[in-house]
Design a protein around this motif. Structure first.
Motif, PDB file in Angstrom:
ATOM      1  N   ARG A   6       0.674  -1.023  -0.116  1.00 51.25           N
ATOM      2  CA  ARG A   6       0.058   0.067  -0.157  1.00 51.25           C
ATOM      3  C   ARG A   6       0.971   1.048  -0.028  1.00 51.25           C
ATOM      4  O   ARG A   6       1.465   1.626   0.984  1.00 51.25           O
ATOM      5  CB  ARG A   6      -1.014  -0.222   1.125  1.00 51.25           C
ATOM      6  CG  ARG A   6      -2.036  -1.099   1.264  1.00 51.25           C
ATOM      7  CD  ARG A   6      -2.736  -1.006   2.525  1.00 51.25           C
ATOM      8  NE  ARG A   6      -3.920  -2.000   2.319  1.00 51.25           N
ATOM      9  CZ  ARG A   6      -4.777  -2.255   3.316  1.00 51.25           C
ATOM     10  NH1 ARG A   6      -4.962  -1.202   4.364  1.00 51.25           N
ATOM     11  NH2 ARG A   6      -5.777  -3.177   3.340  1.00 51.25           N
ATOM     12  N   LEU A   7       0.637   1.896  -1.208  1.00 49.92           N
ATOM     13  CA  LEU A   7       1.728   3.148  -0.997  1.00 49.92           C
ATOM     14  C   LEU A   7       0.913   4.191  -0.680  1.00 49.92           C
ATOM     15  O   LEU A   7      -0.388   4.615  -1.111  1.00 49.92           O
ATOM     16  CB  LEU A   7       2.173   3.330  -2.618  1.00 49.92           C
ATOM     17  CG  LEU A   7       3.023   2.116  -3.195  1.00 49.92           C
ATOM     18  CD1 LEU A   7       3.167   2.434  -4.660  1.00 49.92           C
ATOM     19  CD2 LEU A   7       4.201   1.867  -2.419  1.00 49.92           C
ATOM     20  N   PHE A   9       0.220   8.759  -0.775  1.00 49.41           N
ATOM     21  CA  PHE A   9       0.167   9.669  -1.617  1.00 49.41           C
ATOM     22  C   PHE A   9       1.381  10.219  -2.199  1.00 49.41           C
ATOM     23  O   PHE A   9       1.505   9.944  -3.657  1.00 49.41           O
ATOM     24  CB  PHE A   9      -0.663  10.714  -1.167  1.00 49.41           C
ATOM     25  CG  PHE A   9      -0.756  11.860  -2.331  1.00 49.41           C
ATOM     26  CD1 PHE A   9      -1.760  12.018  -3.388  1.00 49.41           C
ATOM     27  CD2 PHE A   9       0.099  13.173  -1.895  1.00 49.41           C
ATOM     28  CE1 PHE A   9      -1.707  13.011  -4.112  1.00 49.41           C
ATOM     29  CE2 PHE A   9       0.010  13.965  -2.996  1.00 49.41           C
ATOM     30  CZ  PHE A   9      -1.009  14.098  -4.147  1.00 49.41           C
ATOM     31  N   GLU A  11       4.284   8.547  -2.323  1.00 48.60           N
ATOM     32  CA  GLU A  11       4.761   7.133  -3.151  1.00 48.60           C
ATOM     33  C   GLU A  11       4.500   6.934  -4.284  1.00 48.60           C
ATOM     34  O   GLU A  11       5.065   6.901  -5.406  1.00 48.60           O
ATOM     35  CB  GLU A  11       4.927   6.041  -1.992  1.00 48.60           C
ATOM     36  CG  GLU A  11       5.699   6.119  -0.960  1.00 48.60           C
ATOM     37  CD  GLU A  11       5.090   7.007   0.100  1.00 48.60           C
ATOM     38  OE1 GLU A  11       4.080   7.423   0.148  1.00 48.60           O
ATOM     39  OE2 GLU A  11       5.938   7.139   1.085  1.00 48.60           O
ATOM     40  N   LYS A  12       2.971   7.065  -4.659  1.00 50.58           N
ATOM     41  CA  LYS A  12       2.225   6.879  -5.446  1.00 50.58           C
ATOM     42  C   LYS A  12       2.628   8.296  -6.532  1.00 50.58           C
ATOM     43  O   LYS A  12       2.736   7.723  -7.971  1.00 50.58           O
ATOM     44  CB  LYS A  12       0.678   7.034  -5.494  1.00 50.58           C
ATOM     45  CG  LYS A  12       0.353   5.791  -4.764  1.00 50.58           C
ATOM     46  CD  LYS A  12      -0.937   5.976  -4.750  1.00 50.58           C
ATOM     47  CE  LYS A  12      -1.745   4.656  -3.645  1.00 50.58           C
ATOM     48  NZ  LYS A  12      -3.176   4.776  -3.653  1.00 50.58           N
ATOM     49  N   ALA A  13       2.598   9.280  -6.251  1.00 47.86           N
ATOM     50  CA  ALA A  13       2.946  10.508  -7.153  1.00 47.86           C
ATOM     51  C   ALA A  13       4.428  10.277  -7.536  1.00 47.86           C
ATOM     52  O   ALA A  13       4.692  10.526  -8.628  1.00 47.86           O
ATOM     53  CB  ALA A  13       2.782  11.623  -6.085  1.00 47.86           C
ATOM     54  N   LYS A  14       5.460   9.769  -6.668  1.00 42.88           N
ATOM     55  CA  LYS A  14       6.752   9.549  -7.139  1.00 42.88           C
ATOM     56  C   LYS A  14       6.936   8.624  -8.330  1.00 42.88           C
ATOM     57  O   LYS A  14       7.661   8.476  -9.436  1.00 42.88           O
ATOM     58  CB  LYS A  14       7.770   9.240  -5.893  1.00 42.88           C
ATOM     59  CG  LYS A  14       9.222   9.091  -6.418  1.00 42.88           C
ATOM     60  CD  LYS A  14       9.936   8.821  -5.069  1.00 42.88           C
ATOM     61  CE  LYS A  14       9.790   7.810  -4.127  1.00 42.88           C
ATOM     62  NZ  LYS A  14      10.602   7.409  -3.207  1.00 42.88           N
ATOM     63  N   VAL A  15       6.192   7.296  -8.114  1.00 43.68           N
ATOM     64  CA  VAL A  15       6.225   6.367  -8.984  1.00 43.68           C
ATOM     65  C   VAL A  15       5.582   6.716 -10.242  1.00 43.68           C
ATOM     66  O   VAL A  15       6.126   6.477 -11.400  1.00 43.68           O
ATOM     67  CB  VAL A  15       5.546   5.069  -8.403  1.00 43.68           C
ATOM     68  CG1 VAL A  15       5.137   3.905  -9.466  1.00 43.68           C
ATOM     69  CG2 VAL A  15       6.321   4.396  -7.200  1.00 43.68           C
ATOM     70  N   GLY A  16       4.604   7.311 -10.234  1.00 45.28           N
ATOM     71  CA  GLY A  16       3.926   8.011 -11.379  1.00 45.28           C
ATOM     72  C   GLY A  16       4.759   8.913 -12.223  1.00 45.28           C
ATOM     73  O   GLY A  16       4.934   9.062 -13.293  1.00 45.28           O
ATOM     74  N   ARG A  19       7.456   7.058 -13.893  1.00 46.75           N
ATOM     75  CA  ARG A  19       6.944   6.208 -15.172  1.00 46.75           C
ATOM     76  C   ARG A  19       6.668   7.073 -16.265  1.00 46.75           C
ATOM     77  O   ARG A  19       7.081   6.626 -17.313  1.00 46.75           O
ATOM     78  CB  ARG A  19       5.462   5.736 -14.495  1.00 46.75           C
ATOM     79  CG  ARG A  19       4.853   4.703 -15.621  1.00 46.75           C
ATOM     80  CD  ARG A  19       3.603   4.206 -15.360  1.00 46.75           C
ATOM     81  NE  ARG A  19       3.623   3.513 -14.188  1.00 46.75           N
ATOM     82  CZ  ARG A  19       2.927   3.544 -12.892  1.00 46.75           C
ATOM     83  NH1 ARG A  19       2.354   4.689 -12.833  1.00 46.75           N
ATOM     84  NH2 ARG A  19       3.031   2.647 -11.985  1.00 46.75           N
TER      85      ARG A  19
END
Length: 306
Positions: A6-7, A9, A11-16, A19
């Motif tokens: 579970r990432l 906010f 972490e998700k922003a960084k991964v996105g 990507r």
């Protein structure tokens, strides 16, 4: 056994964010490949993004023997070109302060695109300092900048002093340009200024002298024609980067338009590849020399004493 991660906010922003950057990189490299064929595509992707995985081994060998393999490794030279092009372009549309922040973001994204190796990070930090100094109206001191950047990088990861060859070569080459080139200028006062030959000669010699002990220690290869090869090829690198960049963007917009600009990029790449193969196939183009760590220390003591 599956593990659900579970990432948050951020972490998700960084991964996105990463990507999107690497998706753009793949599309850009493929766009150049549509307009320019191999091995020219690999060369252009190398000088633009440091991507050398698709470069034919025989061409890599020719670059190594000719002593020009560094042009496909992103360095301060490439970062400076990117920073200048971006700043120059943005000044047409924004005020200096706004263009400054866009240029910083461009260098940051470019650093990620190229893999963020130690030599690239050093170059990016120094390039960012140049932009910061110009934006603030202060005087830029390259020696202080290099010392500050080296200190910060070693503070974050002290192991790069021992195990990161890219950092060692990049740092020593920059030292040569900053300290050795002014000394050599006193002995080469009558160098021709046409096409900036004099400055290119001094910078090339200074950088090569400073990295030569490390190259012999790590790679055991002495390129006898590295100086003339670099003097002829280095001036072509900015033109190749500009032509390759325009080709990639144009091809992403409209493939037929990419073919038009790709002809220029192909011509520049063909000339570089021809020169590399010419110098690498000359008799005694390179020698295998093994150097001990103690010899490296002695040579650098002599250079620093000079």
């Amino acid at each position: 056994e599956e593990t659900n991660l579970r990432l948050g906010f951020f972490e998700k922003a960084k991964v996105g964010f990463f990507r999107h950057i690497f998706n753009f990189k793949n599309k850009f490299e493929n766009a150049i490949g549509v307009s320019v064929k191999e091995p020219h595509t690999s060369f252009l992707n190398g000088i633009l993004l440091g991507s050398k995985q698709n470069m034919p081994q025989d061409l890599k060998d020719d670059f190594n023997v000719a002593g020009i393999s560094h042009i496909t490794a992103i360095s301060g030279y490439n970062i400076t070109i990117v920073a200048l092009i971006v700043s120059w372009f943005l000044l047409f549309f924004f005020r200096r302060n706004v263009a400054f922040w866009f240029s910083v973001v461009a260098i940051f994204v470019f650093t990620i695109l190229t893999g963020a190796s130690a030599s690239v990070i050093r170059s990016a930090l120094m390039g960012g300092l140049v932009l910061l100094v110009n934006n603030s109206g202060r005087l830029y001191d390259s020696k202080n900048s290099l010392a500050l950047v080296a200190f910060l990088m070693v503070l974050v990861n002290p192991m790069i002093l021992r195990y990161d060859i890219g950092f060692q070569l990049s740092f020593m080459a920059t030292l040569g340009i900053l300290y050795l080139a002014p000394l050599l200028k006193n002995y080469f006062k009558k160098l021709p200024s046409l096409f900036n030959f004099g400055e290119t000669f001094l910078m090339t010699v200074s950088a090569q002298v400073m990295v030569l002990p490390l190259i012999l220690f790590y790679f055991h290869n002495l390129s006898l024609f590295a100086l003339p090869a670099n003097l002829l090829i280095l001036p072509l690198v900015p033109l190749g980067m500009l032509a390759g960049f325009v080709t990639g963007i144009a091809s992403m917009i409209w493939p037929n338009l990419g073919l038009v600009f790709g002809a220029v990029a192909w011509l520049v790449a063909s000339l570089v590849i021809f020169l590399a193969r010419f110098f690498s196939h000359l008799p005694f183009a390179s020698l295998n020399i093994f150097m001990s760590w103690y010899a490296v220390v002695v040579i650098y003591v002599i250079i620093f004493w000079f």
